[in-house]
Design an enzyme around this catalytic site. Structure first.
Site, PDB file in Angstrom:
ATOM      1  N   PHE A   1      53.980   3.940 103.453  1.00  0.00           N
ATOM      2  CA  PHE A   1      53.350   5.798 103.817  1.00  0.00           C
ATOM      3  C   PHE A   1      53.700   6.799 104.925  1.00  0.00           C
ATOM      4  O   PHE A   1      54.008   6.219 105.528  1.00  0.00           O
ATOM      5  CB  PHE A   1      51.835   4.994 104.510  1.00  0.00           C
ATOM      6  CG  PHE A   1      51.478   4.257 103.186  1.00  0.00           C
ATOM      7  CD1 PHE A   1      50.473   4.584 101.753  1.00  0.00           C
ATOM      8  CD2 PHE A   1      51.769   2.923 103.183  1.00  0.00           C
ATOM      9  CE1 PHE A   1      49.613   3.318 100.911  1.00  0.00           C
ATOM     10  CE2 PHE A   1      50.821   2.061 102.527  1.00  0.00           C
ATOM     11  CZ  PHE A   1      50.022   2.298 100.937  1.00  0.00           C
ATOM     12  N   CYS A   2      53.555   7.574 104.021  1.00  0.00           N
ATOM     13  CA  CYS A   2      54.551   8.669 104.294  1.00  0.00           C
ATOM     14  C   CYS A   2      55.588   9.055 105.605  1.00  0.00           C
ATOM     15  O   CYS A   2      56.300   8.675 104.980  1.00  0.00           O
ATOM     16  CB  CYS A   2      53.384   9.928 105.598  1.00  0.00           C
ATOM     17  SG  CYS A   2      53.053  11.290 105.828  1.00  0.00           S
TER      18      CYS A   2
END
Length: 825
Positions: free
Chosen positions: A253-254
């Site tokens: 994520f990210c």
């Protein structure tokens, strides 16, 4: 400039219509600031709202003109800086300009105003002057958040691997390992029950593991990308050993997705096959498109921010949090300003906001590498960088991938996350959520207003072309991801029975140990030889002393912590004993910002000089700091050897050299970014703006005894060069240096201006101080009356400082001494 002139003309025309009652401007129905009926029914409020909205439209028009001209980065910067200014100037941010707050004050008999004042004092004391977004400790990790059962199966100095207990009778053979970003805590993926991505994955029979990063301290300043990618690699090994699977599915994520992509590139270079498939959530690997973060951080500021992190050892959670907060000022700042201070209500209890307030640091080296990655964009080029001693070529990554973005994402715009599909070499599917950056990740099924668009990504296909052929579905992309991953997770097998809730696992239960390690608000790196020594003055201001030689006092500009001058100070410490300090409410000085004039700020500077006990000093003031330096030279000429005034003025914006309003506004937008606006706290900014706006030393400057160097940029549009010319004409022993092609913050642009200053200070290093200032002449009766008013008012201003130290006690007593408003009032 043409676009600014056109916007100004349009604004003037619209304001005439507003004054005549003929304007057709109406607020957006979704704009919560203007929901009160008074904005439509009251002639005064209607005109006030229309004037404000017309000004906002003028600022947006400038950005659109830049966009149409192909200047996308300038347009993004204008749009973001414009939003900062227009959001701050909204009439609803004041009690008189907010009809809903006025009604509440009347309905509660003034209790809402008192409560709001207590909330403001509490935030001054505990939150750096920023409005709190959530009640402190209202939701707790392990009790309300991150409560999915599980155990820690591996721990080292970088992080912990969590294994979650299965919730289905059958599970899939191949496990999934989740990699959260090292910026922030992992538990946005495991919020309250029913809103947990981890819980959702378990519910689909996926054996779920998660890597919880440690919150680094200054002692971990040398942790690098290699350390983080290596930690993911060892986590993969641990998951395989735990489950007996030869490989894993992985989801990043990210920024965790960036690290995941580097691990995949390393495996492609070495021939390893420990990852079967990869998923990416709001992950950006191509940084070439203009976006919010890069628009507000030009190269010089990125380098400065990197050097400041290196000095501390970490990029602090507070700095990162404020940077993200000011990207959405309406939602994350002024919304809570109104709720907490004007309405007198407590901040809400909300799981995402609790997570958002629980930030983590970044190691200085990793932070610097991320900045370099954003600036150099190395992942676009084969072998553009190395990780774990292998070249990175994302086109060689051939594992199937699921990539998702968010249509309203202000941090990683969806078209840049779509580019991830074009950089990877395997088959990819792209899903586009209808929400924003975090709301798209905390997106459980069952929310009727949520939707997502999904389709396989074709090599060479643009984001717009993909969107035209993709299909939209009601619900959450979580469901599409789970379905996609199940096809790549192997056969079903009976769920393992390793977890016993009655027994504590050897390394502890989930959520583990590291998630509870808090980020200190004031980070201190272990002191090394030559580091500045920090002290507290007699009046409570934080100042540092470094170097050797004649003492040199540095005074910063508007709303700027002294840290911004650190790279400049380092160039002087071999010749001068440099003293830097933080103004009230800024940086490390925790005193409330009660100084509302340059004279009172000069008294603070004198307090620092006397507390340092180094004798008379040379003084170097920048912008607002130059105004303070003028007052200091007049207040205590026997403590000032020589004076340098950079980008300063004798009389604020009231002189005949002031810029036109349009030019001033545009230059304020540009200067705001350069003064690191995400450190801005509204109360601090207001008091300092008042001090700068009311400064007028012109009549007294002929009394300055110290030799003075006035340095100014010829391209300074905030304070025209005429300000410097007037300073040099009024001060008896003054020398003027104007710098071609230099702006207001020339001292941060390059060495030229500072070289002039260093040479001049070297020539005056043995300068003797002036004689003490004569006593003030007897006051006339009117002057005495004004003086007595000021004397009587000062305790009222200073009492805020005492309240700030006791705000916690007052806030705790408030519910017992103030009537609670009735429900619905």
């Amino acid at each position: 400039m043409t676009s600014a002139v056109a916007a100004t003309a349009t604004l003037a025309s619209e304001l005439v219509k507003v004054s005549l009652g003929r304007s057709a401007i109406t607020p957006d129905p979704r704009d919560r600031r203007f929901q009160d009926p008074a904005w439509a029914t009251s002639p005064v409020y209607r005109r006030l709202g229309q004037s404000y909205l017309a000004a906002c439209a003028a600022v947006e028009h400038v950005a659109e003109e830049l966009d149409d001209a192909g200047q996308r980065e300038a347009a993004e910067r204008a749009r973001l800086l414009g939003s900062l200014v227009t959001s701050a100037l909204a009439p609803t941010n004041t009690l008189a300009g907010n009809p809903a707050a006025l009604k509440r004050a009347i309905d509660t008999g003034g209790a809402s105003v008192v409560r709001g004042s207590l909330n403001a004092l509490e935030d001054l004391r505990r939150n750096g002057g920023m409005p709190s977004q959530v009640r402190r400790d209202s939701l707790q990790v392990g009790r309300d958040l991150a409560v999915t059962p599980g155990a820690v199966i591996q721990r080292d100095e970088h992080g912990e691997v969590l294994r979650y207990a299965p919730t289905t009778e059958q599970v899939r053979e191949r496990p999934v390992l989740i990699i959260p970003p090292p910026i922030g805590r992992f538990y946005f993926l495991d919020l309250s029950p029913g809103r947990s991505f981890v819980e959702h994955a378990l519910g689909h029979g996926l054996q779920t593991f998660l890597l919880s990063w440690r919150n680094p301290t200054p002692e971990h300043d040398d942790w690098s990308i290699d350390d983080y990618v290596g930690r993911i690699r060892s986590a993969v090994d641990a998951v395989c050993a735990e489950t007996g699977s030869p490989d894993v599915n992985i989801m990043g994520f990210c920024a965790g997705g960036i690290l995941t992509s580097l691990l995949l590139a390393h495996e492609a270079a070495t021939g390893e096959r420990r990852v079967h498939s990869a998923s990416f959530g709001v992950t950006m690997l191509d940084f070439g498109e203009p976006m919010a973060l890069t628009a507000l951080t030009p190269d010089w500021m990125a380098g400065l921010s990197r050097r400041l992190a290196e000095r501390k050892g970490v990029r602090t959670a507070e700095s990162t949090g404020r940077a993200f907060t000011w990207l959405r000022p309406d939602d994350l700042v002024w919304n809570y300003w109104v709720n907490n201070y004007l309405m007198g209500q407590d901040p809400p209890e909300f799981d995402i906001l609790s997570w958002n307030a629980d930030g983590t640091n970044l190691p200085a080296r990793l932070y610097g590498q991320f900045i370099e990655m954003v600036r150099e964009n190395p992942l676009l080029r084969p072998n553009g960088m190395k990780v774990l001693d292998t070249p990175v070529d994302l086109s060689e990554v051939d594992v199937p991938a699921f990539v998702m973005g968010a249509v309203a994402d202000h941090l990683t715009p969806w078209r840049t996350t779509y580019r991830t599909t074009q950089l990877l070499g395997g088959d990819t599917v792209y899903a586009l959520s209808s929400a924003g950056h975090i709301a798209s990740l905390v997106n459980p099924p069952g929310r009727p207003r949520m939707s997502y668009t999904i389709a396989p990504a074709t090599p060479g296909e643009s984001a717009d072309d993909w969107q035209e052929r993709a299909t939209t579905h009601q619900g959450s992309w979580w469901e599409a991801w789970a379905e996609w991953l199940l096809e790549r997770s192997g056969d079903e097998t009976p769920a393992p029975t390793w977890y016993d809730p009655r027994r504590t696992p050897p390394l502890g239960r989930a959520p583990g140990r590291y998630v509870f390690e808090k980020s200190r608000s004031k980070v201190r790196r272990k002191r090394q030889d030559g580091d500045p020594v920090t002290h507290i003055s007699r009046e409570g201001l934080s100042y540092t002393v470094a170097g050797s030689g004649p003492p040199l006092l540095w005074i910063t500009g508007y709303n700027a912590p002294s840290e911004i001058l650190a790279p400049l100070v380092e160039e002087f410490t071999d010749r001068f004993t440099c003293i830097t300090y933080d103004l009230r409410g800024c940086g490390r000085t925790e005193l409330p910002p009660t100084s509302i004039s340059t004279r009172s700020m000069a008294e603070d500077a004198l307090d620092v000089i006397e507390s340092a006990a180094l004798g008379p000093v040379h003084v170097l003031g920048f912008s607002l700091g130059g105004m303070i330096a003028q007052e200091l030279a007049l207040l205590a000429p026997d403590r000032v050897r020589a004076l340098v005034l950079a980008s300063s003025t004798p009389g604020g914006m009231k002189t005949e050299h002031a810029s036109t309003p349009t030019t001033t506004v545009m230059e304020l937008l540009r200067t705001a970014q350069r003064f690191n606006l995400w450190h801005f706290a509204p109360v601090v900014g207001t008091t300092q703006a008042w001090a700068a706006g009311t400064h007028d030393a012109a009549a007294r400057l002929p009394q300055v005894q110290a030799p003075t160097l006035v340095v100014h940029g010829q391209e300074d549009r905030l304070l025209r060069v005429g300000h410097a010319e007037r300073l040099a004409a009024l001060i008896p022993d003054a020398e003027l240096v104007t710098l071609p092609d230099a702006g207001h913050v020339f001292f941060l642009d390059g060495p030229e201006g500072m070289d002039h200053i260093a040479t001049w200070l070297d020539e005056h290093r043995d300068q003797e101080p002036g004689t003490p200032a004569p006593p003030d002449p007897p006051r006339t009766w009117s002057e005495e009356a004004v003086h007595q008013l000021r004397v009587q008012a000062m305790p009222g201003l200073r009492v805020g400082q005492a309240f700030a130290h006791r705000a916690g006690q007052l806030a705790s007593l408030a519910p017992r001494v103030l009537p609670r408003p009735r429900r619905g009032s």
